[in-house]
Design an enzyme around this catalytic site. Sequence first.
Site, PDB file in Angstrom:
ATOM      1  N   ASP A  48       0.654   8.899  -0.482  1.00 39.36           N
ATOM      2  CA  ASP A  48      -0.300   8.650   0.597  1.00 39.36           C
ATOM      3  C   ASP A  48      -1.424   9.663   0.450  1.00 39.36           C
ATOM      4  O   ASP A  48      -1.202  10.867   0.663  1.00 39.36           O
ATOM      5  CB  ASP A  48       0.369   8.854   1.966  1.00 39.36           C
ATOM      6  CG  ASP A  48       1.071   7.603   2.451  1.00 39.36           C
ATOM      7  OD1 ASP A  48       1.273   6.703   1.627  1.00 39.36           O
ATOM      8  OD2 ASP A  48       1.415   7.534   3.644  1.00 39.36           O
ATOM      9  N   HIS A  88      10.315   5.979  -1.183  1.00 41.68           N
ATOM     10  CA  HIS A  88       9.351   5.827  -0.085  1.00 41.68           C
ATOM     11  C   HIS A  88       8.961   7.213   0.421  1.00 41.68           C
ATOM     12  O   HIS A  88       9.807   8.100   0.531  1.00 41.68           O
ATOM     13  CB  HIS A  88       9.997   5.020   1.046  1.00 41.68           C
ATOM     14  CG  HIS A  88       9.119   4.817   2.239  1.00 41.68           C
ATOM     15  ND1 HIS A  88       7.903   4.170   2.172  1.00 41.68           N
ATOM     16  CD2 HIS A  88       9.268   5.166   3.540  1.00 41.68           C
ATOM     17  CE1 HIS A  88       7.357   4.121   3.370  1.00 41.68           C
ATOM     18  NE2 HIS A  88       8.166   4.727   4.217  1.00 41.68           N
ATOM     19  N   ASN A  89       7.668   7.398   0.725  1.00 42.67           N
ATOM     20  CA  ASN A  89       7.206   8.710   1.219  1.00 42.67           C
ATOM     21  C   ASN A  89       7.758   9.836   0.343  1.00 42.67           C
ATOM     22  O   ASN A  89       8.341  10.811   0.840  1.00 42.67           O
ATOM     23  CB  ASN A  89       7.630   8.940   2.681  1.00 42.67           C
ATOM     24  CG  ASN A  89       6.872   8.050   3.654  1.00 42.67           C
ATOM     25  OD1 ASN A  89       5.852   7.455   3.296  1.00 42.67           O
ATOM     26  ND2 ASN A  89       7.358   7.943   4.867  1.00 42.67           N
ATOM     27  N   HIS A 116       1.706  12.500   5.243  1.00 47.48           N
ATOM     28  CA  HIS A 116       1.960  11.315   6.064  1.00 47.48           C
ATOM     29  C   HIS A 116       0.897  11.277   7.153  1.00 47.48           C
ATOM     30  O   HIS A 116       0.920  12.085   8.081  1.00 47.48           O
ATOM     31  CB  HIS A 116       3.372  11.393   6.666  1.00 47.48           C
ATOM     32  CG  HIS A 116       3.905  10.066   7.110  1.00 47.48           C
ATOM     33  ND1 HIS A 116       3.939   8.971   6.278  1.00 47.48           N
ATOM     34  CD2 HIS A 116       4.412   9.638   8.292  1.00 47.48           C
ATOM     35  CE1 HIS A 116       4.459   7.936   6.929  1.00 47.48           C
ATOM     36  NE2 HIS A 116       4.748   8.316   8.146  1.00 47.48           N
ATOM     37  N   GLU A 163      -1.207   4.736  -1.825  1.00 45.35           N
ATOM     38  CA  GLU A 163      -1.672   4.373  -0.481  1.00 45.35           C
ATOM     39  C   GLU A 163      -2.977   5.130  -0.254  1.00 45.35           C
ATOM     40  O   GLU A 163      -2.977   6.300   0.138  1.00 45.35           O
ATOM     41  CB  GLU A 163      -0.616   4.762   0.556  1.00 45.35           C
ATOM     42  CG  GLU A 163       0.479   3.742   0.716  1.00 45.35           C
ATOM     43  CD  GLU A 163       0.011   2.526   1.498  1.00 45.35           C
ATOM     44  OE1 GLU A 163      -0.446   2.689   2.635  1.00 45.35           O
ATOM     45  OE2 GLU A 163       0.089   1.414   0.956  1.00 45.35           O
ATOM     46  N   GLU A 202       5.742   7.070  -4.268  1.00 45.24           N
ATOM     47  CA  GLU A 202       4.645   6.746  -3.356  1.00 45.24           C
ATOM     48  C   GLU A 202       3.767   7.972  -3.102  1.00 45.24           C
ATOM     49  O   GLU A 202       4.268   9.084  -2.954  1.00 45.24           O
ATOM     50  CB  GLU A 202       5.204   6.230  -2.028  1.00 45.24           C
ATOM     51  CG  GLU A 202       4.114   5.751  -1.090  1.00 45.24           C
ATOM     52  CD  GLU A 202       4.652   5.285   0.255  1.00 45.24           C
ATOM     53  OE1 GLU A 202       3.934   4.544   0.936  1.00 45.24           O
ATOM     54  OE2 GLU A 202       5.777   5.672   0.624  1.00 45.24           O
TER      55      GLU A 202
END
Length: 764
Positions: free
Chosen positions: A339, A307-308, A352, A386, A337
């Site tokens: 973003d 995650h992240n 983020h 994302e 991931e």
Amino acid sequence: MASLLQGRLPISQDVLLMQKGTMMRKVRSKNWKKLRYFRLKEDGMTVWHARQVGGRAKASFSISDVETVRNGHESEVLRSLAEEFPLEQGFTIVFHGRRSNLDLVANSVEEAQIWMKGLQLLVDFVTNMDQQERLDQPGWLSDWFQRGDKNQDGRMSFHEVQRLLRLMNVEMEQEHAFQLFQAADTSQSDTLEGQEFIEFYKALTKRVEVLELFGNFSADGQKLTLLEFVDFLQEEQKEGDHASDLALELIDRHEPSESGKLRHVLSMDGFLSYLYSKDGDIFNPSCLPIYQDMTQPLNHYYINSSHNTYLVGDQLCGQSSVEGYIRALKRGCRCVEVDVWDGPSGEPVVYHGHTLTSRILFKEVVATLAQYAFQTSDYPVILSLENHCSWEQQEIIAHHLTEILGDQLLSTTLDGQLPTQLPSPEELQKKILVKGKKLSTLEEDLEEEEELETELEGEQEPELEPQFESETQELSPRSKDKNEKKSKAILCPSLSALVIYTKTVSFYNFTHSREHYRFYELSSFSETKAKNLIKETGNEFVQHNAWQLSRVYPSGLRTDSSNYNPQEFWNAGCQMVAMNVQTAGLEMDIYDGLFRQNGGCGYVLKPEFLRDTHSSFHPERPISPFKAQTLQIQVISGQQLPKVDKTKEGSIVDPLVRVEIFGVRPDTTRQETSYVENNGFNPYWGQTLCFQLLVPELAMLRFLVKDYNWTSRNDFIGQYTLPWTCMQQGYRHIHLLSKDGTSLHPASLFVHICMLEALGEVES
């Protein structure tokens, strides 16, 4: 002592020059650059640094801490200084675990090459050093000698030995310590040097409990004959019918004397070598390589997920870095991931969103994936996208993915045909899959391709849908229209076309998914939503995960990048349970423990009852299709446990062992031994802990060693976590790991494991 170790180290011109020392710039950022004097110590195992030549030096790192050495071109920090220094003058030292990299700039390309080649030579030596060499002559033994030899005269007096014992975490009666000292002092010089210190150390580490075990099976107390060793392997180690063949292999592998090998006997030294090796480890060596069926559909596996991934710190103002991707991929992550947001100059950036975290270029992330995706595992990598970008920058995203990844990118179904189930990890080897929103179905895509090929119809206009959902949203059917109206951007067709087997869709309920979704469509769940679903409709969740992929991600409230316990989501068959891998702790210990098996390839086959679309299993009210089990663990002894507070010379640990089990709720429990006062060197417990398990196939075991402290919470010393299914019975060593998951060699526990099948069906 140093000279003895030197005799076994690879000596090259580079290593000799490193021992003379070099002034180099230590770099942390574009604005933080400091000159430091780095020098390899004579032991060849530690690098020290000082502010200047002749200045007060302190240890910088041990060679055993180093994972690899990279050239300057591979460092974000050094690339930012390309205008000041040639990149060939820089290099990066990468450490095991979560320790930050060390970026250095030498004064010349030649000096940089000396350190890069010399360090890599020493790192390779340490990595390839076999177990027996480490026991006989480890770098840390030389380090102990230097720490104990206070006046640095190459000799150790009894007074220095007493001080050393406290440094080594052991309190021993003075009379017994003096007897060991005298026995080792064969030169009768009242000091120990070189080989004498090694003999003293061997006497100090003598294992009474292993001698007793050896004597129980050896008729003459001197050796184990082949038949005696076979008896031990069958009776205690539960090795079964292949014990005879295994005994021959183990004698050949662990007996130090050639005559012993020829006579097929095992000496006490050989027996200890076996017990302390991978063969005698609690983790079954047959579970270390890829041993599972890798030809089943993707949704039948737990998938190591991050995650992240771009963060190496917290989620508010931490640093974004491609290093996050490198570390995740090298530790076996198969779902990372990204973003991605609109960036300046038309280039999308990764960070983020709506926070102060730093930003990196999307194309740098993709280039990192291209380089590192398959260094640890050949099985597929899922790129969880994302997407918060405008149409224009989405086209740039699609362009970078296609151009940079090339053949690595999966951009069409494997055979051009419509599949009936997800492909397997085996079929998708060396492929990167894009996970995200898609404007159409696979059926429509393939139909359109056929139409284009036959040139019967022209290109169709894509159906407009909202942009990728953010994982910060969870849609209900009633809010769907509202969200569609709020959508600011439309998904770009060229990016949509790159989503093949991992199309993300909104989750409403399990009935809706069964009636409206396809097997290649998947939903993401926040930890809170997933927990509620498990509680309210656990069996439906299990059945859902038997035909469709699910991704669980940490709550947005975890701004410190903390983690949840992944176990409860695995219990429901969730495949992609995403973790903040940069954050050490209990949760990552459990995660690392599960994925330690199967070659560390990032894919672990789920138990059969979690792969059945008609499964009756409910994680909250579990009834195992197999027999319940009783587990008996005798915690016998510990070996060379590290000090908790290394700043206090006189402090010695009071260790206790806690055994924790994580599985379905009724199986999740813990028990602990009493503590041993003032002995971290060779503590003895001899206590048996007993557990009953309903669903052992899902259980994870964590062995935690703590320093008893009645005034506060007990302090962490070391841990080791593994799946029940990978545990060996019998007398086993557990080689402890740090909070960071790195080796605490030679620290270990010695235990006896016994598994018994409970009688009859057991219900919670």
